[in-house]
Motif scaffolding. Structure first.
Motif, mmCIF file in Angstrom:
data_model
loop_
_atom_site.group_PDB
_atom_site.id
_atom_site.type_symbol
_atom_site.label_atom_id
_atom_site.label_comp_id
_atom_site.label_asym_id
_atom_site.label_seq_id
_atom_site.Cartn_x
_atom_site.Cartn_y
_atom_site.Cartn_z
ATOM 1 N N ALA A 22 0.778 -1.077 0.009
ATOM 2 C CA ALA A 22 0.082 -0.097 0.004
ATOM 3 C C ALA A 22 0.752 1.345 0.027
ATOM 4 O O ALA A 22 0.669 2.031 -0.841
ATOM 5 C CB ALA A 22 -1.065 -0.031 1.182
ATOM 6 N N LEU A 23 1.899 1.139 0.946
ATOM 7 C CA LEU A 23 2.823 2.353 0.925
ATOM 8 C C LEU A 23 3.450 2.646 -0.336
ATOM 9 O O LEU A 23 3.817 3.815 -0.720
ATOM 10 C CB LEU A 23 3.599 2.366 2.032
ATOM 11 C CG LEU A 23 2.919 2.662 3.493
ATOM 12 C CD1 LEU A 23 3.859 1.920 4.674
ATOM 13 C CD2 LEU A 23 2.589 3.817 3.496
ATOM 14 N N ARG A 26 1.433 4.169 -3.015
ATOM 15 C CA ARG A 26 1.096 5.655 -2.636
ATOM 16 C C ARG A 26 2.088 6.500 -2.924
ATOM 17 O O ARG A 26 2.045 7.572 -3.468
ATOM 18 C CB ARG A 26 0.918 5.444 -1.043
ATOM 19 C CG ARG A 26 0.847 6.994 -0.728
ATOM 20 C CD ARG A 26 -0.219 8.095 -1.249
ATOM 21 N NE ARG A 26 -1.601 7.692 -0.757
ATOM 22 C CZ ARG A 26 -2.462 7.150 -1.741
ATOM 23 N NH1 ARG A 26 -1.950 7.239 -3.104
ATOM 24 N NH2 ARG A 26 -3.728 7.014 -1.467
ATOM 25 N N GLU A 27 3.358 5.846 -3.048
ATOM 26 C CA GLU A 27 4.663 6.305 -3.365
ATOM 27 C C GLU A 27 4.592 6.615 -4.824
ATOM 28 O O GLU A 27 4.905 7.879 -5.516
ATOM 29 C CB GLU A 27 5.752 5.577 -2.995
ATOM 30 C CG GLU A 27 7.158 6.235 -2.807
ATOM 31 C CD GLU A 27 8.183 5.203 -2.235
ATOM 32 O OE1 GLU A 27 7.856 4.768 -1.292
ATOM 33 O OE2 GLU A 27 9.186 5.145 -2.902
ATOM 34 N N PRO A 30 0.677 8.904 -6.352
ATOM 35 C CA PRO A 30 0.164 9.771 -5.218
ATOM 36 C C PRO A 30 -1.076 9.841 -5.298
ATOM 37 O O PRO A 30 -1.898 10.244 -4.151
ATOM 38 C CB PRO A 30 0.905 10.878 -5.111
ATOM 39 C CG PRO A 30 2.327 10.730 -5.983
ATOM 40 C CD PRO A 30 1.663 9.675 -6.981
ATOM 41 N N SER A 32 -3.818 7.998 -6.292
ATOM 42 C CA SER A 32 -4.573 6.989 -6.398
ATOM 43 C C SER A 32 -5.525 6.418 -5.303
ATOM 44 O O SER A 32 -5.038 6.821 -4.235
ATOM 45 C CB SER A 32 -3.657 5.477 -6.794
ATOM 46 O OG SER A 32 -2.895 5.434 -5.939
ATOM 47 N N ARG A 33 -6.575 5.828 -5.488
ATOM 48 C CA ARG A 33 -7.402 5.501 -4.366
ATOM 49 C C ARG A 33 -6.847 3.935 -3.956
ATOM 50 O O ARG A 33 -7.244 3.026 -4.802
ATOM 51 C CB ARG A 33 -8.864 5.589 -4.648
ATOM 52 C CG ARG A 33 -9.733 5.193 -3.389
ATOM 53 C CD ARG A 33 -11.040 5.325 -3.706
ATOM 54 N NE ARG A 33 -11.943 5.364 -2.595
ATOM 55 C CZ ARG A 33 -13.340 5.385 -2.230
ATOM 56 N NH1 ARG A 33 -13.883 5.227 -3.276
ATOM 57 N NH2 ARG A 33 -13.738 4.953 -1.044
ATOM 58 N N ILE A 34 -6.467 3.826 -2.768
ATOM 59 C CA ILE A 34 -6.065 2.592 -2.381
ATOM 60 C C ILE A 34 -7.034 1.884 -1.204
ATOM 61 O O ILE A 34 -7.063 2.411 -0.229
ATOM 62 C CB ILE A 34 -4.648 2.566 -1.948
ATOM 63 C CG1 ILE A 34 -3.707 3.276 -2.804
ATOM 64 C CG2 ILE A 34 -4.094 1.161 -1.603
ATOM 65 C CD1 ILE A 34 -2.375 3.640 -2.363
ATOM 66 N N ALA A 176 0.307 4.227 6.970
ATOM 67 C CA ALA A 176 -0.764 3.820 5.579
ATOM 68 C C ALA A 176 -1.945 4.632 6.007
ATOM 69 O O ALA A 176 -2.142 5.391 4.705
ATOM 70 C CB ALA A 176 -0.953 2.480 5.477
ATOM 71 N N ASN A 179 -1.196 8.506 5.075
ATOM 72 C CA ASN A 179 -0.994 8.473 3.855
ATOM 73 C C ASN A 179 -2.413 8.123 2.864
ATOM 74 O O ASN A 179 -1.913 7.974 1.707
ATOM 75 C CB ASN A 179 0.095 7.552 3.479
ATOM 76 C CG ASN A 179 1.277 8.305 3.552
ATOM 77 O OD1 ASN A 179 1.874 9.116 2.951
ATOM 78 N ND2 ASN A 179 2.083 8.079 4.755
ATOM 79 N N VAL A 181 -4.252 5.669 2.743
ATOM 80 C CA VAL A 181 -4.748 4.320 2.385
ATOM 81 C C VAL A 181 -6.032 4.006 3.277
ATOM 82 O O VAL A 181 -6.199 4.426 4.413
ATOM 83 C CB VAL A 181 -3.789 3.211 2.673
ATOM 84 C CG1 VAL A 181 -4.387 2.094 2.358
ATOM 85 C CG2 VAL A 181 -2.437 3.754 1.831
#
Ligand code: FAD
Length: 325
Positions: A22-23, A26-27, A30, A32-34, A176, A179, A181
């Motif tokens: 997940a992290l 995200r990196e 940036p 996106s929907r997770i 997470a 950030n 998530v």
């Protein structure tokens, strides 16, 4: 999780694999929907209750080479070595106190049948420039370092370390969430609907996402594609009551992590609050990856696990052990 959602990436499983994934997503993306779906709580599986050994993949050298070939194996092992530093940096950057220490460890044998079984691996690693962390030690030194007279040999690995696994998993979860998530705990995925945009179902909910990361560890054996590739074997751990003074008398074990050379490995270390955490390999087998209560609750063989600790450390006089479910 209840209701209908759509995401750019959905992750099934909130252990280390799912949370790190997940992290990383995200990196890389940036915006996106997770969405991460976890059956229990994040870290409720092995990620939160393992031995806490921080080991790169060096000891898997031959097994990996057979699957991936030499070049990829060396690359992967180098990355796994780097991962240890990265975990430490990550924890310090995000103020996760996972009680990480890196005092090295021993790979030992407690019987002549397993004596020197590490030698071919260590030799092969040295021959490809990956063995700088190993130091040969005599049987006497092993006994001195471990405080156990049961051992007949060993090799020291300067690189090994230890962490409190649950604090690491819960720390990853916190970062997470920070950030963005979206994490749903107590949300077991019940079905994966395959298709160009797969749909991941829970009891009363579903997430549509073109990308699905399956990070459910041993539970993935329930997928028919993986059923024949995964064998689920238990490993039981016990923790003693707090006994820092007695542990201080046992060689250097407070600094080290120690594992033996059995196929179903025994492993142990001390904890930050002065206990000995003892892992006893090769417990229950769950056929068809139907992971039952025997893998989750109090060990089904507490006497055998305690006897194994008692055998290696009779001087502790362990009359009471507290079982860690
Ligand atoms: C007793 C023990 C000791 C170990 N000791 C060490 C050690 O010292 N050092 C080391 O490096 N490794 C050790 N390991 C291995 C290590 O714990 C695992 O390799 C690691 O935790 C795997 O992480 P993961 O995220 O892939 O899987 P897991 O931690 O298993 O996470 C998978 C997650 O998926 C969830 N899940 C399952 N089914 C579903 C579903 N249907 N829907 C949603 N979620 C689901 C589970 O609840 C779980 O939280 C040990 C393992 C055990 C069991």
């Amino acid at each position: 999780m209840r209701g209908d959602y759509s995401a750019d990436v959905v992750i099934v499983g909130g252990g280390y694999t799912g949370l790190w994934a997940a992290l990383r997503v995200r990196e890389l993306e940036p915006a996106s929907r997770i969405i991460l779906l976890e059956a229990d709580i994040c870290g409720g599986g092995p990620s939160g209750r393992n031995g806490g050994f921080m080991d790169p993949w060096r000891v898997k050298y031959f097994a990996m080479k057979a699957i991936m070939g030499s070049e990829e194996t060396i690359r992967a092992i180098r990355l796994s070595v780097r991962a240890l530093d990265e975990i430490i940096d990550f924890c310090s950057e995000h103020e996760i106190d996972a009680q990480i220490t890196r005092g090295g460890g021993l790979w030992v044998s407690s019987s002549h049948a397993t004596e020197n079984t590490w030698a071919p691996t260590v030799e092969a690693l040295r021959s490809v420039g990956l063995g700088e962390n190993y130091r040969d030690v005599s049987a006497e030194e092993v006994v001195e370092l471990t405080g156990s007279s049961r051992y007949v040999g060993g090799v020291f690995d300067a690189e090994r370390g230890k962490a409190q696994p649950a604090l690491l998993a819960r720390g990853l979860r916190r970062v997470a969430l920070e950030n963005g998530v979206e994490i749903f705990e107590n949300s077991p995925v019940t079905r994966l609907e395959r298709g160009s945009t797969p749909i991941v179902h829970t009891e009363g909910g579903r997430v549509r996402s073109s990308r699905v990361i399956l990070a459910a560890g041993a539970w993935l054996g329930q997928l028919h594609e993986l059923r024949n590739a995964i064998a689920v074997v238990g490993s039981d751990m016990i923790a003693t009551e707090r006994m820092p003074e007695r542990l201080a008398d046992l060689g250097d074990i407070d600094r080290l992590v120690i594992s033996d050379s059995r196929m179903m490995v025994n492993y142990y270390r001390t904890t930050a609050d002065g206990r000995l955490a003892w892992g006893f390999g090769g417990g229950s087998l769950d056929f068809g990856a139907r992971i039952g209560e025997n893998m989750h609750s109090i060990s089904p063989r507490p006497a055998a696990v305690a006897a194994s600790l008692e055998y290696h450390y009779p001087q502790l006089g362990l009359l009471k052990v507290r079982l860690s479910p």
